[in-house]
Design an enzyme around this catalytic site. Structure first.
Site, mmCIF file in Angstrom:
data_model
loop_
_atom_site.group_PDB
_atom_site.id
_atom_site.type_symbol
_atom_site.label_atom_id
_atom_site.label_comp_id
_atom_site.label_asym_id
_atom_site.label_seq_id
_atom_site.Cartn_x
_atom_site.Cartn_y
_atom_site.Cartn_z
ATOM 1 N N TYR A 4 0.855 -1.202 0.000
ATOM 2 C CA TYR A 4 0.000 0.000 0.000
ATOM 3 C C TYR A 4 0.888 1.248 0.000
ATOM 4 C CZ TYR A 4 -3.234 3.683 1.234
ATOM 5 O OH TYR A 4 -3.946 4.867 1.221
ATOM 6 N N LYS A 20 1.383 4.449 -2.794
ATOM 7 C CA LYS A 20 1.251 5.888 -2.514
ATOM 8 C C LYS A 20 2.568 6.627 -2.779
ATOM 9 C CE LYS A 20 -3.143 6.091 -1.682
ATOM 10 N NZ LYS A 20 -4.051 6.901 -2.495
HETATM 11 P P1 NDP Z 1 -13.396 4.910 1.021
HETATM 12 O O1 NDP Z 1 -13.258 3.430 1.059
HETATM 13 O O2 NDP Z 1 -14.440 5.544 1.862
HETATM 14 O O3 NDP Z 1 -13.596 5.398 -0.494
HETATM 15 C C1 NDP Z 1 -12.871 4.828 -1.543
HETATM 16 C C2 NDP Z 1 -13.550 5.182 -2.857
HETATM 17 O O4 NDP Z 1 -12.778 4.607 -3.923
HETATM 18 C C3 NDP Z 1 -14.942 4.610 -2.964
HETATM 19 O O5 NDP Z 1 -15.804 5.570 -3.525
HETATM 20 C C4 NDP Z 1 -14.793 3.423 -3.907
HETATM 21 O O6 NDP Z 1 -15.970 3.287 -4.690
HETATM 22 C C5 NDP Z 1 -13.654 3.915 -4.802
HETATM 23 N N1 NDP Z 1 -12.958 2.807 -5.445
HETATM 24 C C6 NDP Z 1 -12.214 1.829 -4.876
HETATM 25 N N2 NDP Z 1 -11.779 0.976 -5.807
HETATM 26 C C7 NDP Z 1 -12.266 1.417 -7.006
HETATM 27 C C8 NDP Z 1 -12.168 0.954 -8.336
HETATM 28 N N3 NDP Z 1 -11.490 -0.153 -8.666
HETATM 29 N N4 NDP Z 1 -12.787 1.663 -9.326
HETATM 30 C C9 NDP Z 1 -13.468 2.772 -9.020
HETATM 31 N N5 NDP Z 1 -13.609 3.271 -7.779
HETATM 32 C C10 NDP Z 1 -13.009 2.583 -6.781
HETATM 33 O O7 NDP Z 1 -11.955 5.470 1.392
HETATM 34 P P2 NDP Z 1 -11.348 6.951 1.440
HETATM 35 O O8 NDP Z 1 -12.359 7.967 1.121
HETATM 36 O O9 NDP Z 1 -10.615 7.052 2.714
HETATM 37 O O10 NDP Z 1 -10.267 6.820 0.288
HETATM 38 C C11 NDP Z 1 -10.152 7.747 -0.778
HETATM 39 C C12 NDP Z 1 -8.683 7.928 -1.112
HETATM 40 O O11 NDP Z 1 -8.023 8.499 0.014
HETATM 41 C C13 NDP Z 1 -7.919 6.637 -1.423
HETATM 42 O O12 NDP Z 1 -7.056 6.882 -2.514
HETATM 43 C C14 NDP Z 1 -7.102 6.383 -0.157
HETATM 44 O O13 NDP Z 1 -5.944 5.660 -0.419
HETATM 45 C C15 NDP Z 1 -6.821 7.810 0.266
HETATM 46 N N6 NDP Z 1 -6.442 7.993 1.659
HETATM 47 C C16 NDP Z 1 -7.265 7.596 2.675
HETATM 48 C C17 NDP Z 1 -6.897 7.818 3.992
HETATM 49 C C18 NDP Z 1 -7.726 7.339 5.155
HETATM 50 O O14 NDP Z 1 -7.181 7.252 6.276
HETATM 51 N N7 NDP Z 1 -8.996 7.066 4.985
HETATM 52 C C19 NDP Z 1 -5.656 8.529 4.320
HETATM 53 C C20 NDP Z 1 -4.862 8.898 3.178
HETATM 54 C C21 NDP Z 1 -5.268 8.664 1.902
HETATM 55 P P3 NDP Z 1 -16.680 1.923 -5.089
HETATM 56 O O15 NDP Z 1 -16.438 0.936 -3.975
HETATM 57 O O16 NDP Z 1 -18.110 2.298 -5.289
HETATM 58 O O17 NDP Z 1 -16.008 1.537 -6.360
HETATM 59 C C1 8X3 Z 2 -4.218 5.865 4.527
HETATM 60 C C2 8X3 Z 2 -3.515 6.275 5.769
HETATM 61 O O1 8X3 Z 2 -1.892 5.484 7.559
HETATM 62 O O2 8X3 Z 2 -3.685 3.973 6.908
HETATM 63 O O3 8X3 Z 2 -3.459 6.169 3.393
HETATM 64 O O4 8X3 Z 2 -1.822 4.338 5.459
HETATM 65 S S1 8X3 Z 2 -2.689 4.951 6.441
#
Ligand code: NDP
Ligand code: 8X3
Length: 259
Positions: free
Chosen positions: A157, A161
């Site tokens: 993961y 990133k």
């Molecule tokens: P969620 O799981 O709430 O949202 C993830 C979104 O990505 C969903 O809308 C999902 O939609 C979509 N998704 C996943 N796989 C696919 C795919 N193959 N095709 C199209 N859409 C996809 O997580 P977050 O909102 O937290 O995550 C959003 C971004 O933020 C990610 O890139 C994550 O790595 C990043 N992030 C998150 C952090 C956290 O702590 N939450 C911290 C740092 C970064 P659906 O399932 O409908 O396809």
């Molecule tokens: C999501 C934040 O710390 O779980 O990117 O990797 S962490």
């Protein structure tokens, strides 16, 4: 502040978490939205809510970003007035599991790499040429603190990133002089469906990720996105790292015992 009324904004992964909050923020500002994700029912619900609540136009596409042909067909089939995409938010992404590299699952690795790296590339490859043609646009990639620091068992993961960070830098160089801004927004712990997906529905384990601390909310990240897209024309927010106050680094988190 730049007026977003009537701007065309494409958000990947708008069905939950950061993408959904960002869609609502842009709708409130009067932008027209192209929302994507795989869960069609959630896309339909969000689309209706945004149109009704904010009177904006919404195009929704059920697209798996891992499928380049599906991404290309969706972008190609946009009506002409929707092809002038002003802002692309590459947000769709996920983590699967936490395990030592030598014990990792190939399926999990493929899913993370195909979504977080190749998915971002697929969408960028289809949308950025439209921006270059118009000499106007802004790409926001959602990275992570995991693209700055590796943590134990986070190997692949974190690798995805770090790749987002490198790809973002490359994009900014390649788009230099074309009036297309490139930003990466890199949050620490945000409470969304992220941990539930990472631990395949184990909600107790997912909840424990945020135990004894106050994480960021998806709205906090959406606010940062709004700042980046409304800053003055002569300035680009290249990178923004957002951490909860209780988080000093990927691994250093102040967790108070909960009563
Ligand atoms: P969620 O799981 O709430 O949202 C993830 C979104 O990505 C969903 O809308 C999902 O939609 C979509 N998704 C996943 N796989 C696919 C795919 N193959 N095709 C199209 N859409 C996809 O997580 P977050 O909102 O937290 O995550 C959003 C971004 O933020 C990610 O890139 C994550 O790595 C990043 N992030 C998150 C952090 C956290 O702590 N939450 C911290 C740092 C970064 P659906 O399932 O409908 O396809
Ligand atoms: C999501 C934040 O710390 O779980 O990117 O990797 S962490």
């Amino acid at each position: 502040m730049k007026d977003l009324k009537g701007a065309v904004v494409l958000i990947t992964g708008a069905t939950s978490g950061i993408g959904r909050s960002t869609a609502i923020r842009f709708a409130r500002a009067g932008a027209n939205l192209i929302i994507t994700g795989r869960r069609e029912e959630l896309l339909g619900e969000l689309s209706s809510e945004l149109k009704k609540e904010y009177g904006i136009n919404v195009c929704s596409y059920r697209v798996d970003v891992r499928d380049f042909e599906a991404v290309r067909n969706a972008v190609d089939s946009l009506p002409p007035e929707w092809k002038g995409i002003d802002i692309l938010i590459n947000n769709a992404g996920l983590a699967r599991g936490l395990s030592k590299l030598h014990e990792g699952s190939l399926d999990d690795w493929n899913e993370m790499i195909d979504t977080n790296v190749k998915g971002l590339l697929h969408v960028s490859r289809c949308v950025i040429p439209l921006m270059v043609e118009r000499k106007q646009g802004h790409v926001i990639n959602i990275g992570s603190i995991a693209g700055h620091e590796v943590y134990p068992n986070g190997n692949v993961y974190c690798g995805t990133k770090y790749a987002v960070d490198a790809i973002t830098q490359g994009m900014r160089m390649d788009l230099n002089g074309m009036n297309v801004k490139v930003t990466t927004i890199d949050p620490g712990l945000v409470e969304t469906e992220f941990a539930i997906v990472r631990f395949r529905g184990d909600s107790v384990r997912a909840k424990s990720v945020y135990s004894g601390m106050t994480p960021l909310t998806p709205d906090d990240v959406a606010d940062a996105v709004m700042y980046a897209v409304t800053c003055p024309e002569n300035m680009v927010v290249a990178q923004m790292v957002l951490l909860p106050v209780a988080q000093a680094s990927a691994m250093v988190v102040d967790r108070k015992s909960q009563s």
